[in-house]
Design an enzyme around this catalytic site. Structure first.
Site, short mmCIF file in Angstrom:
data_model
loop_
_atom_site.label_atom_id
_atom_site.label_comp_id
_atom_site.label_asym_id
_atom_site.label_seq_id
_atom_site.Cartn_x
_atom_site.Cartn_y
_atom_site.Cartn_z
N LYS A 124 0.86 -1.19 0.00
CA LYS A 124 0.00 0.00 0.00
C LYS A 124 0.89 1.24 0.00
CE LYS A 124 -3.81 2.32 2.37
NZ LYS A 124 -4.82 2.22 3.46
N ASP A 231 -13.77 5.26 9.54
CA ASP A 231 -14.18 5.10 8.13
C ASP A 231 -14.67 3.67 7.93
OD1 ASP A 231 -14.66 6.12 5.65
OD2 ASP A 231 -12.59 6.02 4.94
#
Length: 378
Positions: A124, A231
Site C-alpha cells: 500500500k 471510516d
C-alpha cells in the site's frame, strides 16, 4: 501517479546514493541545493559523478528541478520516494517482485507484490495530496502556498506509520486484520487475504443478520479497546469466504463461513477524541445504511450508542490500544498534523465532486502528475 519499476534495474549504486542524498536534504530544504547533494552523497567521482547520477535520476522522474528556484537544486518526487521504499524492502528481502495495481483510492495505491519465495503480498502506497493537487490544478501558485509537495510526502509517511502501528496493535489483540509485514517511508507491506472481496462488491450473503451483528460487534470491540475506526464502511471491509466441512450424524456437510476483515486505519481515532461521538455514530450509520440498501436488512435493535460504548473502554482487561500506539512513538503532534491533512483531503474531494476507489482513472492521474510538474524541468 502510477508506480513504474522498470528503471530500477538500471540504477547504479551511485544513483541510489544520490537519490538518498536528495531525500536526506529534503528534511530541511524544499529544493535541495546541488552542493548539498554532493556533500551528502560523497561519491568517489566527486561533483562530476553526482551530476551524472542527477541526470539519470531526473530523466526517469525520480527527482525534479524547479524552473523558478532561486538556486540550482532538486526536489524528490513521489516516484523517487517509491523507489527508495522498494529499495529498502528489496534489501531486506521483503519484496522481490512487483505485480499489478489492484486498487487506487483517494489517498493510496494498492499493488500486488511477492517475496523471494513467490508468496503474494500487498503493497500500500500512501499518497496524501493527490486530490488536493487536482482541486487546485488551475492555480499555478499552489506549490508556493499551503502544502508543498514535500509536506504531502511527510504527511504520507505519517499516514503509513499510523496505519502500520494500528495494524500491529490490532493484530496483537486478535482483531481480524491483515498481517503487518513491513513499513518504509510512505508504504506498508501486508499479507494478501485469499478468497476475499471488498464488502462493496458483495451482492448477497447467506445470513445478512449474522454479518450485520458481526460488524456491529467489531465496532463495539474496537471501542472497548479505546478506538474508533473512523471510516468503517463497505470500502474498508473485506469479506473472506471459507468452506468448512463438518460431520453431523455420520454425514459430511460443507458450511460456508464468512469472516469480515478490517482494513485501512489512517483515520482511526481514540474514544477520547473531541469528535469521538461523531466518528462513532458515523461508523454505525454507514453499516446500517449499507445493509438496508444492499441486503434490505434493518436491525431490530436501536444503537449502539456512543455513551454506552464509552462505558466499556478498558473493561474486562481490554488493553487501551489508542494509548499503546501513542506510546510506540506516534505522537499527539503527528496525529494532529495527519488529521488536519485528512480534513483537507475531504474538503478537496467535495470540491472536485468526489473520487471513490477504482473510479479514479489512469488518465486523471496522469493529468495530476502533469500539473504537479508543470513548473519543473527535468
Amino acid at each position: 501517479m502510477k508506480l513504474d519499476t522498470r528503471a530500477m534495474r538500471h540504477l547504479a549504486a551511485e544513483d541510489w546514493r544520490v537519490l538518498t542524498a536528495v531525500e536526506m536534504g529534503s528534511r530541511n530544504h524544499e529544493i535541495v541545493p546541488t552542493p548539498l547533494i554532493e556533500k551528502i552523497a560523497r561519491l568517489r567521482g566527486g561533483a562530476s559523478g553526482v551530476h551524472k547520477s542527477i541526470s539519470a535520476l531526473a530523466k526517469v522522474g525520480l527527482i525534479a528541478r524547479m524552473k523558478e528556484a532561486k538556486y540550482d537544486g532538486y526536489r524528490l518526487t513521489y516516484g523517487g520516494l517509491d523507489y527508495l521504499a522498494l529499495h529498502t524492502y528489496s534489501s531486506k528481502k521483503v519484496v522481490y517482485s512487483v505485480g499489478s495495481r489492484i486498487g487506487v483510492g483517494k489517498e493510496s495505491d494498492i499493488m500486488i507484490v511477492a517475496d523471494d519465495s513467490g508468496k503474494q503480498l500487498v503493497l500500500k502506497i500512501h499518497r496524501l495530496g493527490r486530490i488536493s493537487f487536482r482541486s487546485v490544478k488551475n492555480n499555478r501558485d499552489y506549490l508556493k502556498k499551503g502544502k508543498a509537495a514535500g509536506s504531502w510526502m511527510y504527511l504520507s509517511r505519517l499516514s503509513a506509520m499510523k496505519e502500520y502501528a494500528f495494524m500491529q496493535a490490532l493484530k496483537d489483540e486478535g482483531f481480524p486484520v491483515p498481517d503487518p509485514i513491513g513499513q518504509s517511508r510512505h508504504t506498508i507491506v501486508m499479507s494478501f487475504i485469499d478468497n476475499a472481496l471488498p464488502l462493496r462488491q458483495v451482492s448477497e450473503v447467506p445470513d445478512p443478520a449474522g454479518l450485520y451483528a458481526d460488524l456491529i460487534g467489531l465496532i463495539l470491540r474496537l471501542a472497548k479497546h479505546g478506538l474508533i475506526h473512523g471510516d468503517f464502511n463497505e470500502f474498508n471491509l473485506m469479506i473472506k469466504e471459507e468452506r468448512i466441512k463438518k460431520t453431523e450424524k455420520e454425514e459430511e456437510k460443507e458450511t460456508l463461513v464468512i469472516t469480515p476483515i478490517l482494513i485501512d486505519f489512517p483515520q482511526m481515532v481514540s474514544m477520547d477524541h473531541p469528535n469521538a461521538e461523531m466518528y462513532f455514530d458515523r461508523d454505525v450509520n454507514c453499516i446500517k445504511i449499507f445493509f438496508e440498501r444492499r441486503f434490505h436488512f434493518v436491525g431490530t435493535q436501536p444503537g449502539p450508542f456512543f455513551a454506552e460504548a464509552k462505558k466499556t473502554v478498558g473493561k474486562d482487561g481490554a488493553k487501551r490500544l489508542d494509548a499503546a500506539v501513542e506510546a510506540s512513538g506516534f505522537t499527539k503532534k503527528m496525529i494532529k498534523d495527519l488529521e488536519a491533512a485528512i480534513r483537507e483531503q475531504q474538503e478537496a474531494i467535495s470540491k472536485v465532486g468526489g473520487v471513490e476507489d477504482d473510479s479514479e482513472s489512469d488518465e486523471e492521474e496522469e493529468d495530476d502528475e502533469d500539473d504537479e510538474g508543470a513548473d519543473q524541468e527535468e
